[in-house]
Motif scaffolding. Structure first.
Motif, PDB file in Angstrom:
ATOM      1  N   ALA A 249     -16.054 -14.429 -42.532  1.00  7.97           N
ATOM      2  CA  ALA A 249     -15.444 -15.744 -42.691  1.00  7.97           C
ATOM      3  C   ALA A 249     -14.366 -15.698 -43.772  1.00  7.97           C
ATOM      4  O   ALA A 249     -13.236 -16.154 -43.570  1.00  7.97           O
ATOM      5  CB  ALA A 249     -16.501 -16.787 -43.030  1.00  7.97           C
ATOM      6  N   VAL A 250     -14.709 -15.141 -44.920  1.00  6.26           N
ATOM      7  CA  VAL A 250     -13.730 -15.065 -46.014  1.00  6.26           C
ATOM      8  C   VAL A 250     -12.529 -14.221 -45.591  1.00  6.26           C
ATOM      9  O   VAL A 250     -11.378 -14.587 -45.820  1.00  6.26           O
ATOM     10  CB  VAL A 250     -14.381 -14.475 -47.283  1.00  6.26           C
ATOM     11  N   SER A 251     -12.845 -13.094 -44.954  1.00  5.94           N
ATOM     12  CA  SER A 251     -11.764 -12.214 -44.499  1.00  5.94           C
ATOM     13  C   SER A 251     -10.834 -12.970 -43.565  1.00  5.94           C
ATOM     14  O   SER A 251      -9.617 -12.960 -43.724  1.00  5.94           O
ATOM     15  CB  SER A 251     -12.370 -10.997 -43.803  1.00  5.94           C
ATOM     16  N   GLY A 252     -11.429 -13.640 -42.567  1.00 12.35           N
ATOM     17  CA  GLY A 252     -10.621 -14.391 -41.609  1.00 12.35           C
ATOM     18  C   GLY A 252      -9.840 -15.501 -42.290  1.00 12.35           C
ATOM     19  O   GLY A 252      -8.691 -15.767 -41.943  1.00 12.35           O
ATOM     20  N   GLY A 253     -10.463 -16.126 -43.278  1.00 11.77           N
ATOM     21  CA  GLY A 253      -9.787 -17.199 -43.983  1.00 11.77           C
ATOM     22  C   GLY A 253      -8.547 -16.712 -44.708  1.00 11.77           C
ATOM     23  O   GLY A 253      -7.477 -17.322 -44.645  1.00 11.77           O
ATOM     24  N   ILE A 254      -8.690 -15.569 -45.400  1.00 11.40           N
ATOM     25  CA  ILE A 254      -7.542 -15.031 -46.125  1.00 11.40           C
ATOM     26  C   ILE A 254      -6.419 -14.673 -45.153  1.00 11.40           C
ATOM     27  O   ILE A 254      -5.242 -14.968 -45.385  1.00 11.40           O
ATOM     28  CB  ILE A 254      -7.962 -13.805 -46.958  1.00 11.40           C
ATOM     29  N   VAL A 255      -6.818 -14.038 -44.056  1.00  9.91           N
ATOM     30  CA  VAL A 255      -5.799 -13.677 -43.055  1.00  9.91           C
ATOM     31  C   VAL A 255      -5.135 -14.937 -42.518  1.00  9.91           C
ATOM     32  O   VAL A 255      -3.927 -14.976 -42.292  1.00  9.91           O
ATOM     33  CB  VAL A 255      -6.421 -12.859 -41.908  1.00  9.91           C
ATOM     34  N   GLY A 256      -5.935 -16.004 -42.358  1.00  9.14           N
ATOM     35  CA  GLY A 256      -5.374 -17.272 -41.890  1.00  9.14           C
ATOM     36  C   GLY A 256      -4.297 -17.785 -42.842  1.00  9.14           C
ATOM     37  O   GLY A 256      -3.313 -18.392 -42.414  1.00  9.14           O
ATOM     38  N   LEU A 257      -4.485 -17.525 -44.146  1.00 13.46           N
ATOM     39  CA  LEU A 257      -3.480 -17.945 -45.126  1.00 13.46           C
ATOM     40  C   LEU A 257      -2.128 -17.322 -44.791  1.00 13.46           C
ATOM     41  O   LEU A 257      -1.081 -17.951 -44.942  1.00 13.46           O
ATOM     42  CB  LEU A 257      -3.897 -17.526 -46.533  1.00 13.46           C
ATOM     43  N   ALA A 258      -2.160 -16.070 -44.335  1.00 12.76           N
ATOM     44  CA  ALA A 258      -0.906 -15.413 -43.980  1.00 12.76           C
ATOM     45  C   ALA A 258      -0.208 -16.167 -42.855  1.00 12.76           C
ATOM     46  O   ALA A 258       1.013 -16.316 -42.859  1.00 12.76           O
ATOM     47  CB  ALA A 258      -1.165 -13.963 -43.565  1.00 12.76           C
ATOM     48  N   GLY A 259      -1.010 -16.634 -41.895  1.00 13.09           N
ATOM     49  CA  GLY A 259      -0.430 -17.416 -40.806  1.00 13.09           C
ATOM     50  C   GLY A 259       0.211 -18.686 -41.336  1.00 13.09           C
ATOM     51  O   GLY A 259       1.315 -19.068 -40.935  1.00 13.09           O
ATOM     52  N   GLY A 260      -0.491 -19.331 -42.264  1.00 14.91           N
ATOM     53  CA  GLY A 260       0.056 -20.530 -42.865  1.00 14.91           C
ATOM     54  C   GLY A 260       1.361 -20.246 -43.598  1.00 14.91           C
ATOM     55  O   GLY A 260       2.329 -21.001 -43.517  1.00 14.91           O
ATOM     56  N   MET A 261       1.394 -19.113 -44.281  1.00 16.17           N
ATOM     57  CA  MET A 261       2.590 -18.747 -45.031  1.00 16.17           C
ATOM     58  C   MET A 261       3.774 -18.507 -44.103  1.00 16.17           C
ATOM     59  O   MET A 261       4.908 -18.868 -44.407  1.00 16.17           O
ATOM     60  CB  MET A 261       2.310 -17.493 -45.869  1.00 16.17           C
ATOM     61  N   GLU A 262       3.502 -17.905 -42.969  1.00 15.94           N
ATOM     62  CA  GLU A 262       4.582 -17.655 -42.022  1.00 15.94           C
ATOM     63  C   GLU A 262       5.176 -18.954 -41.509  1.00 15.94           C
ATOM     64  O   GLU A 262       6.378 -19.057 -41.269  1.00 15.94           O
ATOM     65  CB  GLU A 262       4.076 -16.834 -40.826  1.00 15.94           C
TER      66      GLU A 262
END
Lengths: 352, 377, 313
Positions: A249-262
């Motif tokens: 979950a944490v891993s996916g969440g952090i990766v999701g941040l990258a999507g948000g940043m894009e």
């Protein structure tokens, strides 16, 4: 174990090996380039120099580092716990969807940069949800998180395809994309007329947090022990299945941040190709960087240079597109091979 | 371990030698019909431009430009760059654009192209090319609609062109940007009408790739054309979700044929070759897309929807020359950018006459197929 | 159902199902073998596309489809040496090695194909193999056209899956393979060369994957397209797990996916007003749901994907 000198030691023994690996792949690549009628020296000059010497290429490179770094951090968190998160593409998509929903809402225009807080929060949550599914499958059904996260990528791709042609499609366009993020909420640009943005500071900040958490806190230590040996972890009182879900979950969440940043800084809207296979490149960055903060940073820069440079290599030396992938894959494979050599050498040194 | 290392590197070397040998082998092996044209185009495909081999990194490459247009604008078009989001090996959309570029090169212009550009990279690639020595930059596909607006403002000295529907009002388009909307749906309309005329079962079908504007337009055009001939006709459609998976195309076509469909149109590039395969297998009439695809089904290909990108591109060069560049260029039958490939022998003379009249009517504006690029339900 | 009766529709889906599942059958049977030995081979996709490319190249140049198939299998097998070397012997992360191998293979085949055959509107084509007609069986009313009139490769795939099951569960060889995958340390102590078994199983996997990829060319399309495998290798990975590493249930798993795929394309022609993405998503969702329902009792080989340290405690 002082983390800084550890990574220093590590790097001083890895760098010549990495260099050797890159040179070997370049030689092999040169053969292929020459067969296709290109000029290898010119091609490699573009590959490695243009990201630093051309305005637009440098901007492109800086903006590529940001998501790669964030994704690599996310992947590393899971990898420390023994889980391989290959669902980056899907998690980036989910994070992007969340950010787009928040940042293109009416509130965004009014709130400006303040919208980033709920935006990133939602991006994290959506990404975490996506990662958690894979974690849950692993924890309760004992399925490989690798496979489940891979499958989830495909599903996420269809979800965004549908959303961008339906409910989230911008008004009056025939292209699958969301509304624009209002300018007030854009990530500030660093270089004029490029997509290089302030997100890179955020990414490096996240890297510091990651380094501190992973190597200076008790929880970080627990996670790393878990990855090293399940038995040892149980000894220390760590329940594996609970951690599987949490870590993914944490891993996916952090990766999701990258999507948000894009969405905020790279594209200023949600587009179908927002992940652009960075989910996989991020895994490579994490592993080539040996999950260490300094290593990940260097690996992210290296991959960004390769990615951007190869675009220019294509344009200016007319190297066939497919060779770009071949070259990148060869480099990573040879780097991994180089790492394995070191491992042996170190073991011999330690008198095993 | 050492031996394994040796073995692996030997194998890699062997693989490469094998591919080298295969290269040498195939070009000297006489070659059957299909590989002859391929052999001649493999050189330009490798170097990326039939005009300039092995470009150097300096931006002022020597030019063999003998412009066919008199330059009246301040910038002489000397170099043309084509940017593609797909691969030129797709036997359809991007391949057609590539052929168009080759024809431009034959006219004497310096050309370059890049393929497989990711959607998110469009802006960056436009910037990269704008920094090079190309005056006219062509983006092929809907992915370029927005990016050229941004970059056109950054580089007012270059000309940008997108083969796509414009994302805004004509008045908002900067002077140096232009959109070519080939009215594929006009051709799809004709295909639908012809299908309705030729079908014996009353069931016809269209196979597309993804819900991009042109594709949606084609579904609607096909349907409208078929209904205009026979209001009771059953028009099926499948969206395979990919332009590069022939197996899916074949399945989709077989699915329709099982349901008595006896005329099929495809508009999905490589996926469509699977559609053609299915039609060949079942002996069903088929219509192609992208270029004249008669060779793929000599006895069953009724016609193909052809978009002459070369004409489309050349038009822009002319328009730059006489200062009319810019805005939205809606090009249908009447401009020669879209046309029907020659009719096959399997189409009755009566239908051919009807179809040719229909094409004329659409050209002259007598018949106006509805333009619906948005929804196909 | 549209223009067809329901039974006819189901039959059509079934016939199509065999055709669509064949590449998956070959690939996942192969994968089961290597995973049973403890290797997590993510490089299936790459092995399949190497097989596809090789089969076109050899079949087209020599005129013999049989030779093409054999070459596809051989090159698919040989290509696994990269993963065996880096992922097993050199103990690098098998997922990353597999991923990069896939990228390498896809890029290399695209490049080689372009170099050899260039770009044109008419690609080099071979005649695809035809369906067979079994006297008697093919003429049965319902099963005839669906089950008994497929092409030889489909039957070969099923036969190989059964053979794999037999070997794994009823022979000494299978026992050794499983031992190597469950407890390599103990197997080593008992005198089995773990690395050699794993390398051999990988060769088998590569061979099967190569043929699975070749099927797309030799039995369906007759030509090679960049990235013709389109992710089927990854699906095969999922099927391997779904089947609980059992080649017999894997047959059912592959068929399930094939059927979902067949259904997906046909359902669109029936004019349901569900967004088409739901159809494209369907097969993947089916696999996940099946995992949820049936995957619980399928324990993976205990040493799957783990580094095997020959020396040390």
């Amino acid at each position: 174990m002082n983390s800084k000198s550890f990574s220093e030691r590590l790097l001083s023994s890895k760098l010549p090996v990495i260099l050797l690996a890159v040179i070997i792949s370049m030689l092999l690549g040169a053969i292929l380039i020459s067969i296709s009628g290109g000029s290898a020296p010119a091609a490699y000059r573009q590959l490695f120099l243009t990201p630093f010497t051309t305005h637009s290429a440098t901007g492109d490179m800086l903006s590529t580092i940001t998501p790669l770094l964030i994704i690599a951090i996310g992947v590393s968190v899971a990898q420390h716990g023994g889980l391989t998160n290959l669902g980056g593409n899907g998690q980036v998509v989910m994070g992007g969807i969340a950010m787009a929903l928040v940042a293109t809402s009416p509130a965004a225009e009014a709130l400006g940069p303040l919208i980033w807080i709920p935006g990133f929060l939602c991006a994290f949550l959506f990404g975490a949800l996506w990662g958690m599914i894979a974690g849950a499958f692993k924890a309760y059904i004992h399925s490989s998180e690798i496979i489940v996260s891979l499958l989830l990528n495909y599903i996420a791709a269809q979800i965004i395809s549908y959303l961008l042609r339906g409910p989230m499609m911008a008004q009056g366009v025939t292209v699958p994309e969301s509304e624009l993020v209002p300018e007030a909420a854009h990530m500030p640009t660093l270089m004029a007329n490029t997509s290089a943005n302030a997100g890179i500071f955020f990414a490096f900040g996240l890297l510091v947090i990651y380094g501190v958490f992973m190597y200076k806190t008790r929880t970080g230590y627990k996670i790393r022990t878990l990855g090293y040996s399940e038995k040892a972890a149980k000894y220390g009182g760590v329940e594996k299945s609970k951690y599987d879900v949490l870590l993914m979950a944490v891993s996916g969440g952090i990766v999701g941040l990258a999507g948000g940043m894009e969405v905020l800084g790279g594209q200023y809207r949600l587009v179908e190709g927002i992940a652009n296979n960075m989910g996989f490149t991020g895994v490579v960055v994490a592993l080539v960087g040996l999950l260490q903060p300094v290593g990940i940073a260097l690996a992210a820069v290296f991959m960004a240079v390769l990615t951007v440079g190869s675009k220019y290599m294509q344009i200016m030396s007319k190297v066939p597109v497919a060779l770009k992938d071949v070259l990148e894959a060869l480099m990573v494979l040879f780097i991994l091979w180089g790492f394995s050599l070191n491992l042996k050498r170190r073991r011999i040194k330690e008198g095993n | 371990m050492k031996t394994f290392r040796k073995v692996t590197s030997l194998l890699l070397a062997a693989l490469m030698l094998a591919s080298l040998a295969a290269c040498g082998g195939s070009s000297s092996s006489g070659s059957s019909g299909a590989s002859a044209p391929a052999a001649s185009s493999s050189a330009p495909a490798a170097s990326g431009s039939s005009a300039a081999p092995a470009a150097s990194s300096s931006s002022s490459a020597s030019t063999e430009s003998t412009e066919s247009t008199e330059p009246e604008s301040d910038l002489v078009v000397d170099g043309v760059a084509l940017l593609l989001c797909g691969a030129i090996s797709d036997m359809g959309y991007n391949y057609g654009a590539y052929l168009g570029l080759e024809k431009i090169a034959e006219m004497g212009y310096r050309t370059n192209y890049t393929e497989n550009i990711a959607d998110t990279d469009c802006e960056n690639m436009l910037r990269a090319f704008s920094e090079q020595d190309y005056e006219l930059i062509l983006g092929h596909g809907y992915q370029w609609a927005e990016p050229i607006l941004t970059i056109a403002k950054e580089h007012p000295e270059k000309y940008y062109f997108a083969y796509a529907a414009a994302p805004c009002d004509e008045s908002e388009i900067p002077e140096n940007a232009c959109y070519l909307q080939a009215l594929e749906y006009e051709a799809a309309y004709v295909c639908g009408a012809v299908a309705a005329k030729e079908t014996k079962t009353g069931v016809v079908g269209i196979v597309t790739g993804a819900p991009a504007a042109m594709q949606v337009g084609n579904i609607n055009g096909f349907r409208e054309g078929a209904l205009s001939v026979n209001p009771d006709i059953n028009v099926m459609y499948v969206m395979t979700g990919t332009f590069t998976d022939p197996a899916k195309g074949k399945e989709a076509a077989l699915a329709m044929i099982e349901q008595d469909c006896d005329v099929l149109l495809h508009t999905c590039d490589a996926t469509g070759t699977g559609v053609i395969d299915a039609c060949n297998e079942k002996g069903v009439m088929v219509m192609g897309y992208g270029g004249d695809q008669r060779e793929l089904a000599p006895d069953l290909m009724a016609t193909s929807i052809v978009v002459d990108t070369a004409v489309g591109f050349a038009r822009q060069i002319d328009r730059i020359a006489d200062g009319t560049f810019g805005g939205i260029d809606k090009a249908g039958f009447n401009t020669g950018v879209v046309y029907m490939a020659p009719w096959g022998d399997n189409v009755s003379e009566e239908t051919v006459a009807f179809a040719e009249q229909l094409v004329e009517d659409i050209s002259s504006g007598k018949v106006v197929p509805t333009e619906n690029l948005v929804s196909y339900e | 159902m549209g223009n067809m009766s329901l039974p006819a529709f189901i039959l059509a889906v079934c016939t199509s199902m065999f055709r669509l599942s064949a590449p998956l059958l070959f690939a996942s049977t192969g994968e089961i073998m290597s995973e049973k030995a403890g290797v997590s081979n993510i490089g299936l996709e790459g092995q399949m596309i190497i097989g596809a490319f090789t089969s076109l190249l050899v079949s087209y140049e020599t005129g013999s489809v049989t030779l093409g198939l054999l070459a596809a299998g051989v090159f698919g097998a040989l290509s696994t040496l990269v993963i065996t070397y880096l992922g097993v012997m050199r103990k690098q992360n098998q997922s990353v090695v597999g991923l990069m191998f896939n990228i390498l293979a896809t890029g290399l085949t695209t490049y080689l194909y372009r170099m050899i055959y260039g770009v044109s509107g008419v690609a080099p084509t071979i005649d695809t193999i035809k369906n067979i007609h079994i006297p008697g069986l093919s003429d049965l009313p319902v099963l005839g056209p669906t089950v008994f009139s497929q092409n030889l490769l489909v039957y070969l795939a099923i036969a190989l899956s059964v053979a794999a099951w037999y070997i794994l569960n009823k022979t000494k060889l299978g026992l050794c393979i499983r031992a190597v995958g469950e407890n390599p340390r103990a197997a080593q102590a008992a005198g089995l060369d773990v690395i050699r078994y794993r390398a051999a199983c990988m060769l088998f996997t590569g061979f099967m994957a190569g043929i699975g990829g070749a099927f797309l060319v030799v039995a369906i399309n007759g030509r090679f397209i960049d990235d013709i495998t389109a992710g089927r290798g990854y699906i095969a990975l999922a099927i391997t797990i779904l089947a609980g590493w059992n080649p017999l249930t894997e047959i059912a798993g592959s068929m399930l996916f094939g059927a979902a795929d067949a259904l997906q394309l046909r359902a669109q022609t029936l004019g349901f007003s569900i967004p088409y993405q739901a159809f494209v998503m369907l097969p993947y969702v089916v696999v996940l749901v099946s995992l949820l329902l049936f995957g619980r009792n399928a324990p993976a080989p205990r040493a799957l994907g783990m580094r095997y340290e020959k020396e040390g405690r």
